[in-house]
Design an enzyme around this catalytic site. Structure first.
Site, short mmCIF file in Angstrom:
data_model
loop_
_atom_site.label_atom_id
_atom_site.label_comp_id
_atom_site.label_asym_id
_atom_site.label_seq_id
_atom_site.Cartn_x
_atom_site.Cartn_y
_atom_site.Cartn_z
N GLU A 123 0.84 -1.19 0.00
CA GLU A 123 0.00 0.00 0.00
C GLU A 123 0.88 1.25 0.00
OE1 GLU A 123 -1.42 1.49 3.98
OE2 GLU A 123 -1.51 -0.66 4.37
N LYS A 161 -5.32 -3.55 13.75
CA LYS A 161 -4.71 -2.53 14.61
C LYS A 161 -5.24 -2.67 16.04
CE LYS A 161 -3.84 0.78 10.90
NZ LYS A 161 -4.38 0.02 9.75
#
Length: 304
Positions: A24, A158
C-alpha cells in the site's frame, strides 16, 4: 477503460513469471513524516527483493493506477501535499477526476486484483472500532477481504480496534483468519492477544495451498494471514492497554470521529510510548513483507 501503469521492475517480473507482492502507499503519505516515510518504503521494498520477490507499491497518480512506483515517483509521493487516502468508496472518483491518492488496504487489494497480484503485505488491517454498536464504524477492509481474492499478510488488526468484534465480523463474512506459527490472534504491536485465531498455519507453502484451493473451489474473497511481530520488537499488551484506553478517552473528549479516529489515536500512542509504537510498526511491516514474499514464491507453481 482502466489506465494501469506498471513500473519497469513489475512489468519485467510479470513478463518473466516472477512472484510479485503488493504494497500500500498510505504508509508513505499518511503513515510517517518525510524523509522517514520514503526511507521505510524503500526498505520494505528491498526486504521483498531480498526474499526473492518483486515489490509493487500501489498508488493513483493524476488519475492513473500505478502498479509499482519508479524511485523518483516514490520520492515525489513522499513529499506530495493534499494526497487523498483512497478506499473502495472513493478510488473510482479519484481516478475519474485525474486525482492523486494513496491506497489503503481495501484499495490496494482492488489494485492487486486488477494487476493479477495475489499477495499483499501491510502493517495491520482496519476493523471494528470500539463503540461500533452505536457508531457503526467498521472498516471497509473487512468487506474487501470477503470479496477480493488476495491473501493479505498483516500483524492482525490494529490494536486500537475491538479485536473480538473484528474476528466475529470476519467469521460472518467467511474470511479465513490464519495465525502464522501460533494459536493466538496477534494484536499488532503485541505478538499475543487473549483471542484464539480460527486457523493456524506454520509455513508459506501451507498458506499458498489454501489460497489456491479457495480459487479452485470458486470461493470469493481472500485470506488474512496474521503474522505476529517478532518478540524482540513488540510492546507488551499489558503495557499498551492503558495507553490505548487513555488515547480513546481523549478522542471521545475531542469528538474525533470517522476517518480522523485512527490517525488521532496512533499519534497519541506514538507520543505516550515515546516513539516506540512507530519503531514497532516499522519492524512488523518489514516482517510481513518477508513472509508475503515467501507466500508469493510458494503460490507461483500453483497458479492456473
Amino acid at each position: 477503460m482502466i489506465d494501469i501503469q506498471y513500473s519497469a521492475e513489475v512489468r519485467a517480473a510479470k513478463d518473466a513469471g516472477r512472484p510479485v507482492v503488493a504494497l500500500e502507499s498510505t504508509i508513505i503519505t499518511h503513515g510517517m513524516p518525510h524523509p522517514q516515510n520514503v526511507e521505510v518504503a524503500r526498505q520494505v521494498e528491498q526486504d521483498i527483493r531480498d526474499a526473492g520477490a518483486v515489490p509493487a507499491t500501489m498508488a493513483v497518480i493524476q488519475g492513473r493506477l500505478h502498479v509499482g512506483l519508479e524511485p523518483e515517483q516514490l520520492a515525489a509521493l513522499g513529499q506530495a501535499q493534499g494526497v487523498a487516502k483512497l478506499s473502495r468508496a472513493d478510488m473510482a472518483a479519484c481516478m475519474a477526476g485525474g486525482g492523486t491518492g494513496a491506497t489503503t488496504v481495501a484499495a490496494t487489494m482492488i489494485a492487486a486484483r486488477l494487476a493479477g497480484v495475489e499477495v499483499f503485505a501491510t502493517g495491520g488491517i482496519g476493523g471494528v472500532h470500539q463503540g461500533a454498536e452505536t457508531t457503526f464504524d467498521i472498516s471497509a477492509d473487512l468487506h474487501e477481504l470477503a470479496q477480493t481474492p488476495v491473501t493479505v499478510v498483516a500483524a492482525g488488526a490494529k490494536a486500537i480496534l475491538d479485536l473480538a468484534k473484528t474476528l466475529e465480523v470476519l467469521e460472518t463474512l467467511g474470511v479465513p483468519v490464519i495465525a502464522y506459527g501460533q494459536d493466538a490472534f496477534p494484536a499488532f504491536w503485541s505478538a499475543q492477544s487473549p483471542l484464539a485465531a480460527p486457523l493456524r498455519m506454520d509455513s508459506a507453502d501451507e498458506i499458498a495451498r489454501a489460497h489456491a484451493m479457495r480459487r479452485a473451489l470458486g470461493l470469493p474473497g481472500g485470506q488474512l494471514v496474521s503474522n505476529p511481530i517478532p518478540a524482540a520488537d513488540q510492546i507488551a499488551a499489558d503495557e499498551l492497554a492503558p495507553i490505548i484506553a487513555s488515547a480513546q478517552a481523549d478522542a471521545e473528549a475531542h469528538r474525533i470521529t470517522g476517518k480522523g479516529v485512527t490517525p488521532y489515536l496512533l499519534q497519541r500512542i506514538f507520543e505516550r510510548t515515546e516513539g516506540r509504537s512507530l519503531t514497532a510498526n516499522i519492524a512488523l511491516v518489514r516482517n510481513n513483507a518477508r513472509l508475503a514474499a515467501e507466500i508469493a514464491k510458494a503460490l507461483l507453481p500453483l497458479q492456473s
